[in-house]
Write a protein that holds these residues in place. Structure first.
Motif, PDB file in Angstrom:
ATOM      1  N   ARG A 168      -4.179  66.912  41.143  1.00  0.00           N
ATOM      2  CA  ARG A 168      -3.099  67.717  40.633  1.00  0.00           C
ATOM      3  C   ARG A 168      -2.112  68.635  41.262  1.00  0.00           C
ATOM      4  O   ARG A 168      -1.039  68.551  41.173  1.00  0.00           O
ATOM      5  CB  ARG A 168      -3.816  68.435  39.294  1.00  0.00           C
ATOM      6  N   LEU A 169      -2.786  69.194  42.281  1.00  0.00           N
ATOM      7  CA  LEU A 169      -2.018  70.196  43.375  1.00  0.00           C
ATOM      8  C   LEU A 169      -0.981  69.210  44.006  1.00  0.00           C
ATOM      9  O   LEU A 169       0.263  69.758  44.206  1.00  0.00           O
ATOM     10  CB  LEU A 169      -2.885  71.063  44.065  1.00  0.00           C
ATOM     11  N   HIS A 170      -1.501  68.246  44.411  1.00  0.00           N
ATOM     12  CA  HIS A 170      -0.447  67.369  45.160  1.00  0.00           C
ATOM     13  C   HIS A 170       0.730  66.890  44.435  1.00  0.00           C
ATOM     14  O   HIS A 170       1.893  66.620  44.650  1.00  0.00           O
ATOM     15  CB  HIS A 170      -1.425  66.215  45.628  1.00  0.00           C
ATOM     16  N   SER A 171       0.410  66.411  43.073  1.00  0.00           N
ATOM     17  CA  SER A 171       1.294  65.914  42.145  1.00  0.00           C
ATOM     18  C   SER A 171       2.423  67.076  42.093  1.00  0.00           C
ATOM     19  O   SER A 171       3.614  66.894  41.814  1.00  0.00           O
ATOM     20  CB  SER A 171       0.693  65.389  40.707  1.00  0.00           C
ATOM     21  N   GLU A 172       1.882  68.580  41.861  1.00  0.00           N
ATOM     22  CA  GLU A 172       2.866  69.732  41.734  1.00  0.00           C
ATOM     23  C   GLU A 172       3.747  69.753  42.865  1.00  0.00           C
ATOM     24  O   GLU A 172       4.933  69.752  42.803  1.00  0.00           O
ATOM     25  CB  GLU A 172       2.187  70.653  41.384  1.00  0.00           C
ATOM     26  N   LEU A 173       3.005  69.746  43.907  1.00  0.00           N
ATOM     27  CA  LEU A 173       4.029  69.952  45.214  1.00  0.00           C
ATOM     28  C   LEU A 173       4.829  68.730  45.533  1.00  0.00           C
ATOM     29  O   LEU A 173       6.064  69.200  45.823  1.00  0.00           O
ATOM     30  CB  LEU A 173       3.095  70.052  46.245  1.00  0.00           C
TER      31      LEU A 173
END
Length: 305
Positions: A168-173
């Protein structure tokens, strides 16, 4: 840097005949003595910088992952979650950036780390680093990130997993434009007990500890390895205890040799003694020590390792 608690008048550290000379004249008078004094000064200055968390040692060559993050749940009752983000490893001569922070978790049970808490805490870390680097005119590079988890990436069966927070963090960045589509994010589960495995090295009739950096793959899973981070030349007595490293992809495909080299190099980064190494990767060591201090109700003003 703050005013140190130990202060020595500089001319008391020199021979009386050199105290009032300029450096140029002192070298002409006794070059050997000046070299000896210089080494003493450099040692004192390095110790002072370390005490105030201004680390003077950096890797000579670049790592494969520019951002490396240590994650640990620690304390006597596993009551606190700690992360340490290190930035700049692909160009270490330009300076390294470290940010240790607690990850707030509202529920009483901290392990496994709740997905939303882990995501929010890590996002705040990356956002702060992005803000600080942008402020000084540097373009942040989050395209290669390596996460070290002390223990396994756990969750609630098939319902959720700590790995979901990293995805999820990767998708947000990615949505913010901070990383590209071809970015490579990898996680390593670091098992300190290594299930009681040991490395040994034979030299004739002698049995010795392994050389740091030795790796073997005795498991069916090609992404799981036993790694020696202690041993020769650091451990002169006792038996080296290796780590088990289990590699998992968050985004992109990891190259095992690159991940394990970065892990070993992180364990080599002892910022207080250049001839020593650590069992754990440096950022994970900081997270581990931070979680322990938090559990003792210390206010973190610096990480002592």
């Amino acid at each position: 840097i703050q005013i140190p608690s130990q202060c020595i008048q500089h001319n008391r550290t020199l021979p009386a005949r050199l105290a009032k000379m300029s450096l140029k004249d002192a070298v002409k008078s006794d070059a050997q003595c000046v070299r000896r004094v210089r080494r003493m000064y450099e040692g004192c200055l390095s110790a002072l910088l370390v005490k105030h968390h201004c680390f003077p040692f950096a890797p000579e060559e670049p790592f494969h992952y520019n951002v490396q993050v240590g994650l640990d749940v620690g304390g006597i009752h596993s009551s606190h979650v700690m992360a340490c983000l290190g930035y700049g490893f692909t160009s270490p001569k330009s300076g390294l950036f470290f940010l240790p922070e607690e990850i707030p978790v509202e529920v009483q049970k901290k392990e496994p780390i709740p997905t939303n808490s882990l995501y929010v805490g890590l996002l705040a870390l990356f956002a702060r680093v992005h803000s600080e680097l942008t402020l000084i005119g540097r373009s942040p590079d989050f395209n290669s990130v390596l996460f070290y988890r002390d223990g396994q990436l756990l969750g609630d069966g098939d319902e959720w997993n700590e790995r979901d927070a990293l995805v999820r963090l990767h998708s947000e960045l990615l949505s913010r434009g901070w990383i590209s589509e071809d970015s490579v994010w990898t996680a390593v589960e670091v098992l300190k007990s290594a299930e009681n495995w040991r490395f040994l090295r034979s030299a004739g009739i002698r049995t010795l500890n392994p050389i740091v950096g030795q790796v073997c793959f005795p498991f069916a899973d090609p992404m799981t390895a036993i790694v020696a981070t202690t041993g020769v030349p650091y451990l002169t007595q006792g038996t080296a205890q290796p780590l088990i490293a289990r590699i998992t992809d968050i985004r992109g495909q990891a190259k095992v040799d690159r991940v394990l080299r970065d892990l070993v190099w992180q364990a080599d980064m002892c910022f207080t003694k250049v001839d020593m190494g650590m069992s754990l990767p440096w950022v994970l060591q900081v997270a581990d020590q931070g979680a322990l201090q938090l559990s003792r109700s210390y206010q973190i003003t610096g990480i002592t390792v």
